[in-house]
Design a protein around this motif. Structure first.
Motif, mmCIF file in Angstrom:
data_model
loop_
_atom_site.group_PDB
_atom_site.id
_atom_site.type_symbol
_atom_site.label_atom_id
_atom_site.label_comp_id
_atom_site.label_asym_id
_atom_site.label_seq_id
_atom_site.Cartn_x
_atom_site.Cartn_y
_atom_site.Cartn_z
ATOM 1 N N ARG A 51 6.251 -4.465 -2.878
ATOM 2 C CA ARG A 51 6.590 -5.233 -1.682
ATOM 3 C C ARG A 51 8.021 -5.752 -1.757
ATOM 4 O O ARG A 51 8.728 -5.783 -0.742
ATOM 5 C CB ARG A 51 5.603 -6.384 -1.479
ATOM 6 N N GLY A 75 -2.035 2.669 3.131
ATOM 7 C CA GLY A 75 -3.001 1.622 2.809
ATOM 8 C C GLY A 75 -3.969 2.061 1.738
ATOM 9 O O GLY A 75 -5.015 2.635 2.037
ATOM 10 N N SER A 79 -0.516 0.474 -2.910
ATOM 11 C CA SER A 79 0.310 -0.375 -2.052
ATOM 12 C C SER A 79 -0.323 -1.733 -1.803
ATOM 13 O O SER A 79 0.173 -2.501 -0.969
ATOM 14 C CB SER A 79 0.553 0.323 -0.708
ATOM 15 N N LEU A 82 -1.708 -1.922 1.850
ATOM 16 C CA LEU A 82 -0.720 -2.267 2.879
ATOM 17 C C LEU A 82 -0.257 -0.993 3.570
ATOM 18 O O LEU A 82 0.084 -0.006 2.911
ATOM 19 C CB LEU A 82 0.482 -2.954 2.216
ATOM 20 N N GLN A 84 2.561 0.662 4.797
ATOM 21 C CA GLN A 84 3.974 0.391 4.552
ATOM 22 C C GLN A 84 4.851 0.678 5.767
ATOM 23 O O GLN A 84 5.879 0.017 5.951
ATOM 24 C CB GLN A 84 4.443 1.182 3.339
ATOM 25 N N TYR A 87 4.470 -2.369 7.880
ATOM 26 C CA TYR A 87 5.120 -3.506 7.230
ATOM 27 C C TYR A 87 6.634 -3.467 7.451
ATOM 28 O O TYR A 87 7.254 -4.479 7.805
ATOM 29 C CB TYR A 87 4.806 -3.492 5.735
#
Length: 264
Positions: A51, A75, A79, A82, A84, A87
């Motif tokens: 992150r 996801g 990760s 997440l 990405q 995000y």
């Protein structure tokens, strides 16, 4: 960090500029030397530090209008579950984003192409790319309509030359007939290679004059990440950013498209 070359003067009669960026983000991973592929392999299946790496990338993305991503996790465990692409879109304040999951390894890892955009696409299509091992894809996006439409394709080609050749043939068919197109992604080969020749022979894409080296990120020697555009599109600048997102450097370009291309 390398900055973009100074912009050319704006002339509404000749169109408007768009800033593009493409990067293989390795699911937010960090590689600083070849031995990290072995000694840091455990990081590829855990969310450690990813992150923070994405936050650093997001700070760069604000300068761009269109961003193509490869190897973005959709996801999974590696990760921290997440998405990405989403995000990065939210962190960099992009109002539109889409992604194309291509490969899933149980709950451990997923891999996808992604696109972040300042303007709303008219159409988004997903295409699986041919290959002996499935898991590669092309994300096809259309902006505008008719003669003024812009086609953008994000792709990540295979490591093997034979598979790449089949995938390039598929992309050439996909882009054939489109006068204004952009192909960006990790193509895993030089633009001067025989494998990419069908793109320049069968479509409106042209061989780039600049070939910025992007791989490996810690000592870039190979130009395998590309932003290729049609001959009807003016490239004002094309450059690599000295920001080691993963084992690839991001590649950027500033292009000029017709002023009549609709804005959101």
């Amino acid at each position: 960090m390398m900055r973009a070359p100074a912009p050319a003067s704006s002339d509404p009669a000749t169109g408007r500029s768009l800033s593009l960026l493409s990067c293989n983000i390795l699911a937010g991973g960090s590689v600083k030397r070849y031995r990290d592929y072995v000694t840091g392999s455990w990081k590829q299946v855990l969310p450690h530090g990813k992150r923070e790496n994405l936050d650093g990338l997001a700070r760069l993305l604000g300068e761009f209008d269109l961003v193509g991503l490869q190897e973005a996790d959709a996801g999974s465990l590696r990760s921290g579950f997440l998405n990405q692409t989403q995000y990065l879109a939210e962190a960099a304040h992009f109002p539109f984003w889409t992604h194309q999951p291509n490969r899933r390894v149980s709950k451990l890892a997923t891999s996808s192409n992604g696109l972040l955009a300042r303007e709303e696409p008219r159409e988004v299509l997903d295409y699986p790319l041919p290959g002996r091992i499935p898991g590669r894809g092309a994300l096809w996006v259309r902006f505008g309509n008719g003669a003024d439409e812009l086609i953008v394709v994000v792709a990540h080609l295979s490591l093997g030359a034979q598979a790449r050749a089949r995938q390039v043939a598929f992309l050439a068919e996909l882009l054939d007939g489109h006068a204004q197109a952009v192909l960006m992604g990790d193509l895993n080969t030089s633009a001067q290679s025989r494998e990419l020749a069908p793109l320049f022979r069968q479509t409106s894409l042209v061989m780039p004059e600049e070939l910025p080296a992007t791989f490996p990120s810690w000592q870039p020697k190979r130009a395998i990440d590309h932003i290729l555009v049609s001959r009807s599109i003016t490239v004002e600048a094309r450059w690599a950013l000295s920001h080691p997102v993963s084992d690839h450097l991001p590649i950027a370009a500033r292009i000029r498209v017709p002023a009549s291309l609709p804005r959101s």
